[in-house]
Design a protein around this motif. Structure first.
Motif, PDB file in Angstrom:
ATOM      1  N   TYR A  77       3.541 -33.479   1.497  1.00  0.00           N
ATOM      2  CA  TYR A  77       2.964 -33.576   0.156  1.00  0.00           C
ATOM      3  C   TYR A  77       3.273 -34.914  -0.511  1.00  0.00           C
ATOM      4  O   TYR A  77       2.591 -35.309  -1.460  1.00  0.00           O
ATOM      5  N   GLU A  78       4.270 -35.626  -0.034  1.00  0.00           N
ATOM      6  CA  GLU A  78       4.447 -37.005  -0.505  1.00  0.00           C
ATOM      7  C   GLU A  78       3.251 -37.855  -0.074  1.00  0.00           C
ATOM      8  O   GLU A  78       2.738 -38.675  -0.832  1.00  0.00           O
ATOM      9  N   TRP A  80       0.301 -36.734   0.466  1.00  0.00           N
ATOM     10  CA  TRP A  80      -0.842 -36.295  -0.347  1.00  0.00           C
ATOM     11  C   TRP A  80      -0.834 -36.954  -1.720  1.00  0.00           C
ATOM     12  O   TRP A  80      -1.859 -37.485  -2.159  1.00  0.00           O
ATOM     13  N   ILE A  81       0.300 -36.895  -2.430  1.00  0.00           N
ATOM     14  CA  ILE A  81       0.287 -37.418  -3.803  1.00  0.00           C
ATOM     15  C   ILE A  81       0.101 -38.929  -3.787  1.00  0.00           C
ATOM     16  O   ILE A  81      -0.543 -39.494  -4.676  1.00  0.00           O
ATOM     17  N   ALA A  82       0.634 -39.598  -2.755  1.00  0.00           N
ATOM     18  CA  ALA A  82       0.419 -41.047  -2.651  1.00  0.00           C
ATOM     19  C   ALA A  82      -1.071 -41.341  -2.485  1.00  0.00           C
ATOM     20  O   ALA A  82      -1.626 -42.238  -3.138  1.00  0.00           O
TER      21      ALA A  82
END
Lengths: 119, 218
Positions: A77-78, A80-82
């Protein structure tokens, strides 16, 4: 492995890992943390028929562009958010200034601070 | 974020401290957690979506499990005509059961006496999440993504699934535009079972194809 295999490896992009050697499948699972669900929810809303701001392909393109080092070091999910954030910046939905300011505010207000990023 | 400050919107955001939960505030945030909080807040403030929509979506994601997929599989076992429609078009067949399978096409691949199917997404993590919930960590791992297409039998063995040599193993590599789910074979010894009982045997992992359904005798 044969020479051909090595050549093949060089031509691949880092996310394209099908068929490459790797260790045993670690079957442990973690419950998704609230922030991870928030990332997921943000993407789902941005991609829904009402908004259509980021498509699945745009998310993936953003993840694939992170570069091999970041891709392997970041959690799922890091990545993804990036990618979501880069897409929003590119599209002008949010600006670098707004984001930087808001992140600084959130960091400053959090009692235990923010972890140092790896260099 | 565990401290959800979406309720603060609508007034000046320059910034009283949030009400922190004491056990959480002792843990430092990571850079990307801060980014996640900031991006969500900015999108709410700009009216891209509301705080309520964001909260409702988190709840909807939380509520997804393998249950919808299991219900479809059990119905397919009980009703051959439905099974045929499901193999033809999963998304449409799902509607018959009031299940929303989403807009991306999903193909059901059927296990039979001679064929065992397993799904993977070598490029990322495409997965029929509306039918079987969020993917497990291992589905997104380098080892599963790399090895399943090259040595599926060894990978299956790591999940405790050893198939006879004469069973053909078919591996399906999902994409952003086409996803798969495995329709497992109905276990022997379940004759006369109702669909609810059948659905209990259908696990997430057997719809990924790394295991078989639960044994009816267990």
């Amino acid at each position: 492995m044969s020479k051909q295999r090595n050549d093949e490896t060089v031509l691949r992009r880092h996310h394209d890992m099908g068929g490459l050697p790797a260790g045993p499948v670690e079957q442990g699972e973690h419950d998704y943390a609230p922030w991870e669900k928030r990332v997921d929810a943000i993407l789902r809303l941005l991609g829904d028929p009402k908004r259509r701001i980021i498509t699945t392909d745009e998310l993936r393109r953003g993840i694939e562009e992170l570069g091999p080092g970041a891709y392997d070091e970041m959690s799922y999910y890091e990545r993804w958010i990036a990618s979501i954030t880069n897409n929003l910046l590119e599209k002008g939905v949010i600006t670098v200034d707004e984001l930087g300011r808001r992140m600084a505010e959130i960091s400053a207000a959090w009692p235990a601070g923010v972890e140092e990023r790896k260099p | 974020m565990a401290h959800d400050h979406d309720h603060e919107h609508g007034h000046d955001h320059s910034h009283q401290p949030h009400p922190f939960q004491p056990d959480l505030e002792e843990t430092p945030l990571t850079h990307y957690q801060v980014m996640t909080q900031a991006v969500g807040d900015l999108l709410v403030e700009k009216g891209v979506f509301s705080a309520e929509e964001l909260r409702a979506m988190v709840e909807a994601i939380d509520a997804k499990s393998q249950a919808a997929g299991a219900r479809m599989v059990a119905h397919a076992w009980a009703d051959p005509a439905f099974k045929a429609r499901m193999l033809e078009d999963v998304n449409k067949a799902a509607e018959e059961l009031d299940i929303d399978a989403g807009g991306i096409p999903i193909r059901a691949v059927e296990n039979t006496e001679g064929v065992h199917n397993v799904i993977v997404c070598t490029l990322c993590s495409c997965y029929p999440r509306l039918l079987i919930g969020l993917p497990p960590d291992w589905y997104k791992s380098r080892s599963y993504r790399s090895r399943t297409v090259r040595e599926p039998r060894q990978v299956l063995a790591e999940f405790g699934t050893t198939l006879p040599d004469d069973v053909e193993v078919r591996v399906h590599d999902s994409t952003a535009d086409l996803r798969y789910m495995v329709l497992p074979a109905r276990p022997a010894g379940t004759e006369g079972w109702d669909e609810e009982a059948l659905a209990e045997l259908v696990t997430r992992d057997c719809m990924i194809g790394v295991t078989l359904p639960k044994s009816p005798n267990a």
